[in-house]
Scaffold this motif. Structure first.
Motif, mmCIF file in Angstrom:
data_model
loop_
_atom_site.group_PDB
_atom_site.id
_atom_site.type_symbol
_atom_site.label_atom_id
_atom_site.label_comp_id
_atom_site.label_asym_id
_atom_site.label_seq_id
_atom_site.Cartn_x
_atom_site.Cartn_y
_atom_site.Cartn_z
ATOM 1 N N PHE A 222 0.841 -1.194 0.000
ATOM 2 C CA PHE A 222 0.000 0.000 0.000
ATOM 3 C C PHE A 222 0.874 1.241 0.000
ATOM 4 N N LEU A 223 0.238 2.366 -0.384
ATOM 5 C CA LEU A 223 0.898 3.671 -0.393
ATOM 6 C C LEU A 223 0.344 4.525 0.736
ATOM 7 N N THR A 224 1.242 5.291 1.383
ATOM 8 C CA THR A 224 0.813 6.247 2.397
ATOM 9 C C THR A 224 1.294 7.625 1.995
ATOM 10 N N ASP A 225 0.510 8.666 2.388
ATOM 11 C CA ASP A 225 0.926 10.033 2.090
ATOM 12 C C ASP A 225 1.904 10.520 3.158
ATOM 13 N N ARG A 226 2.224 11.791 3.090
ATOM 14 C CA ARG A 226 3.220 12.340 4.017
ATOM 15 C C ARG A 226 2.741 12.271 5.473
ATOM 16 N N ASN A 227 1.442 12.141 5.700
ATOM 17 C CA ASN A 227 0.895 12.045 7.054
ATOM 18 C C ASN A 227 0.740 10.596 7.543
ATOM 19 N N GLY A 228 1.096 9.636 6.688
ATOM 20 C CA GLY A 228 0.974 8.243 7.081
ATOM 21 C C GLY A 228 -0.398 7.658 6.848
ATOM 22 N N VAL A 229 -1.256 8.308 6.052
ATOM 23 C CA VAL A 229 -2.597 7.813 5.748
ATOM 24 C C VAL A 229 -2.523 6.913 4.519
ATOM 25 N N ILE A 230 -3.097 5.715 4.614
ATOM 26 C CA ILE A 230 -3.120 4.781 3.494
ATOM 27 C C ILE A 230 -4.217 5.228 2.516
ATOM 28 N N PHE A 231 -3.817 5.498 1.247
ATOM 29 C CA PHE A 231 -4.807 5.951 0.260
ATOM 30 C C PHE A 231 -4.886 5.016 -0.937
ATOM 31 N N LEU A 232 -3.946 4.076 -1.072
ATOM 32 C CA LEU A 232 -3.956 3.143 -2.198
ATOM 33 C C LEU A 232 -3.298 1.853 -1.738
ATOM 34 N N GLY A 271 1.450 1.750 17.859
ATOM 35 C CA GLY A 271 2.898 1.869 17.779
ATOM 36 C C GLY A 271 3.345 2.815 16.677
ATOM 37 N N PRO A 272 4.674 3.004 16.519
ATOM 38 C CA PRO A 272 5.192 3.899 15.478
ATOM 39 C C PRO A 272 4.985 3.310 14.085
ATOM 40 N N ALA A 273 4.823 4.194 13.092
ATOM 41 C CA ALA A 273 4.545 3.736 11.736
ATOM 42 C C ALA A 273 5.760 3.114 11.074
ATOM 43 N N ASP A 274 6.972 3.482 11.496
ATOM 44 C CA ASP A 274 8.176 2.969 10.860
ATOM 45 C C ASP A 274 8.768 1.777 11.594
ATOM 46 N N ALA A 275 7.984 1.127 12.467
ATOM 47 C CA ALA A 275 8.487 -0.040 13.186
ATOM 48 C C ALA A 275 8.783 -1.174 12.214
ATOM 49 N N GLU A 276 9.754 -2.011 12.579
ATOM 50 C CA GLU A 276 10.117 -3.142 11.717
ATOM 51 C C GLU A 276 8.994 -4.170 11.653
ATOM 52 N N VAL A 277 8.294 -4.352 12.780
ATOM 53 C CA VAL A 277 7.179 -5.292 12.834
ATOM 54 C C VAL A 277 5.936 -4.516 13.256
ATOM 55 N N LEU A 278 4.877 -4.617 12.462
ATOM 56 C CA LEU A 278 3.610 -3.951 12.754
ATOM 57 C C LEU A 278 2.593 -4.983 13.212
ATOM 58 N N SER A 279 1.709 -4.564 14.113
ATOM 59 C CA SER A 279 0.613 -5.420 14.565
ATOM 60 C C SER A 279 -0.690 -4.842 14.039
ATOM 61 N N LEU A 280 -1.200 -5.472 12.963
ATOM 62 C CA LEU A 280 -2.398 -4.973 12.296
ATOM 63 C C LEU A 280 -3.455 -6.067 12.279
ATOM 64 N N ASP A 281 -4.643 -5.743 12.742
ATOM 65 C CA ASP A 281 -5.771 -6.691 12.782
ATOM 66 C C ASP A 281 -5.407 -7.963 13.531
ATOM 67 N N GLY A 282 -4.646 -7.826 14.613
ATOM 68 C CA GLY A 282 -4.291 -8.975 15.430
ATOM 69 C C GLY A 282 -3.249 -9.879 14.801
ATOM 70 N N GLU A 283 -2.570 -9.433 13.763
ATOM 71 C CA GLU A 283 -1.556 -10.250 13.093
ATOM 72 C C GLU A 283 -0.261 -9.454 12.993
ATOM 73 N N ALA A 284 0.864 -10.153 13.132
ATOM 74 C CA ALA A 284 2.170 -9.506 13.065
ATOM 75 C C ALA A 284 2.662 -9.505 11.614
#
Length: 625
Positions: A222-232, A271-284
């Motif tokens: 996905f793509l994020t803008d300068r604010n970290g919002v996913i738009f695509l 957590g921070p957006a630039d973390a190496e591991v993200l936790s999204l929807d209960g999945e790493a």
């Protein structure tokens, strides 16, 4: 005789078996068991260590391979985005110099001609929409002029690309369409300065096809803008969400230019957006990211952590399967060995059952002897009480002689006063006669109750009175032997929670023994002392006799043991007394008195209130053993 022999054999057998078990079998068996389990666990530990090493190597290789793939895919997706945008970058510049498109700025009547030209250009280039705005931001021509959501007549001066184009810059902006609600990328250019009225030419690029091709690849990008919002991206449920919470200022800026309409812009994680591991929807997810170079965009490529750990999990599953197989083989061999051991134990169990039968018979015989012994002891205890009653009867008879003589004198005096008509003297004599009657009734009641100690109840009693009553009961014996009996009693009451009649039985027995023990002394003397100590009333009965030797003190309270001559008693008095004191919650011990004779020390629990008080009177100490 046969029973004793059998008992000896049984006891000898048990002792021998115990000795062997304690001295040899248990330690050797324990060491053999530890050695067996060590042999079993050593290969298991080695296999698990190897599995840990291999799993670590497999996981490391998987992570490195995933990172390499992420870098390659990120570069590919970045180039895809740039190529898609590059196709339309110069289209607004060309339109701004084409009179067919720009004529409508100077002459609004050219709207239809310009719009038709823009529609043909959109069909030729593949742009989603082309439109022209005047200097106030009002759309004067559009490629969708003939559709329901036509841009003509709409004002888009609030869009950042409009102000950037008026400043002679290339306007670039990604947003959700304010009219159609359809997202797209906007390129904008103004007419060249000095060439008539100013206008802005806009190209809207639809990136839905690019997004669909990403989804078809089956990857998470996905793509994020300068604010970290996913738009695509490939996850529709993540669109217009942020990778970290947005500040109120950022949300207000997005709302002002209507970039994403009125969506709530939630955060997918804390957590921070630039973390190496993200936790999204209960999945790493392991994250790779790369800057696109357009409007501060970033392309993100996510790899599920579970996929990276799959190889490690397979290694561990294989290791566990091998351990289970090894354990199964070990247990199979072990069960065979246990079967052989069980058969040996069954043979030993048969021998032990025979031994148990002999032991059970011996135990039953001993129980029978113990029952007979208890019955004999109970009979002897009753005999001892009857003997004490005899001595008490003599004491009561001695006590009744004086009141009877006094009664005779008071009766004679009463008759004399009656003859004289002296009513006052007659009443005084009758009061004295009633007092003597009460005293004699008390003495006879004590005799009756003492003969039936089972009726005694636990009550609060002044131990001074118990000592005095016991001394009265023993007075005939004291006078007969010429013994000096002295009681040292405190001035205040010493109240104990006990059964007074049973306690008096013990005191009579101790005083009688003390009188008998000091008969060989030139001046026989017996002393009784009463005090308090540590929540107990302490009564010490001592004499100036020969005392009890040290080697006999441990046996002095045993039944049928006596230091008196054979005709002096059965040796049950102290045994019964010790049992009575124990039942009353106290103790009875023996030591050496101040005069060298025996000193019996009796502890009786004090009344609850007196336990809290500081005692003013204490009995003198004597050596206890």
């Amino acid at each position: 005789m046969a029973r004793n022999t059998a008992s000896g054999e049984a006891s000898s057998g048990v002792s021998s078996s115990t000795t062997v078990a304690e001295g040899g079998d248990v330690p050797s068996g324990l060491w053999r068991s530890l050695a067996r389990w060590s042999l079993f666990l050593l290969p298991v530990a080695g296999l698990l260590a190897l599995a840990m090493l291999v799993a670590g190597l497999v996981e490391r290789d998987a992570v490195e391979e995933g990172e390499l793939r992420a870098r390659e895919r990120l570069s590919l997706y970045r180039e895809t985005v740039l190529r898609e945008l590059e196709k339309f970058r110069y289209l607004p510049h060309v339109l701004a110099r084409d009179p067919r498109a720009a004529a409508v700025i100077e002459d609004p009547a050219m709207m239809l001609a310009s719009s038709r030209f823009l529609k043909d250009m959109a069909a030729t280039t593949g742009a989603d929409a082309l439109y022209v705005m005047n200097e106030e931001g009002l759309t004067v021509a559009a490629s969708n002029y003939d559709s329901l959501g036509s841009f003509v007549g709409r004002n888009y001066s609030f869009r950042p690309y409009f102000s950037a184009a008026l400043d002679d810059e290339l306007g670039q902006f990604y947003a959700v369409g304010a009219t159609t609600g359809k997202p797209g990328f906007f390129f904008a250019r103004a007419t060249p300065p000095g060439e008539g009225p100013r206008g802005v030419f806009v190209v809207k690029v639809d990136l839905a096809g690019l997004q669909q091709s990403w989804r078809d690849a089956g990857e998470t990008v996905f793509l994020t803008d300068r604010n970290g919002v996913i738009f695509l991206g490939t996850r529709p449920d993540w669109l217009y969400s942020s990778l970290e919470p947005l500040s109120d200022m950022v949300v207000a800026a997005i709302r002002s230019n209507r970039q994403y309409g009125g969506v709530p812009l939630p955060s997918l994680q804390d957590g921070p957006a630039d973390a190496e591991v993200l936790s999204l929807d209960g999945e790493a997810w392991r994250q790779g990211q790369l800057k696109v170079g357009v409007l501060g965009w970033t392309v993100h490529y996510l790899t599920p952590e579970a996929r990276l750990h799959a190889g490690r999990d397979i290694v561990w599953l294989a290791a566990v399967a091998l351990v289970l197989l090894y354990a199964l083989v070990f247990l199979l061999l072990r069960s065979r060995a246990l079967g052989r051991a069980t058969r040996r134990l069954q043979r030993h169990a048969a021998d032990l059952r025979g031994l148990n039968r002999r032991l059970s018979a011996e135990i039953e015989e001993r129980r029978r002897v113990e029952r007979e012994l208890r019955e004999t002891q109970a009979g002897l205890a009753r005999a001892s009480r009857l003997a004490a009653v005899g001595e008490m009867s003599a004491a009561v008879a001695h006590e009744l002689n004086q009141p009877l003589a006094a009664l005779g004198m008071f009766v004679s005096g009463a008759r004399l006063f009656e003859e004289r008509g002296d009513g006052e003297g007659l009443r005084e004599n009758l009061d004295e006669i009633d007092a003597l009657r009460h005293r004699m009734a008390t003495l006879t009641q004590e005799l009756k109750r003492f003969a039936r100690p089972g009726e005694s109840r636990i009550e609060n009693v002044d131990l001074r009175e118990c000592l005095k009553t016991s001394a009265k009961l023993l007075r005939p014996r004291v006078e007969e032997t010429g013994t000096s009996l002295a009681l040292h009693l405190p001035g205040e009451a010493v109240v104990a929670s006990t059964a007074p009649l049973r306690l008096e039985q013990v005191l009579v027995n101790l005083l009688r023994n003390a009188v008998d023990a000091c008969q060989a002394a030139p001046s026989p003397r017996v002393e009784g002392r009463l005090g308090r100590k540590d929540g107990f009333a302490v009564i010490r009965i001592s004499d100036n006799g020969l005392g009890v030797p040290e080697d006999l003190r441990d046996r002095i309270f045993e039944p049928f043991f006596s230091t008196k001559p054979a005709s002096g008693g059965l040796g049950l008095g102290l045994a019964i007394s010790a049992r009575i004191v124990e039942d009353l919650g106290g103790t009875l011990t023996i030591g050496t008195g101040e005069n060298g004779g025996a000193c019996f020390v009796l502890h009786v629990p004090l009344e609850a209130e007196q336990r809290q008080a500081v005692p003013e009177a204490r009995a003198e100490e004597c050596g206890e053993t």
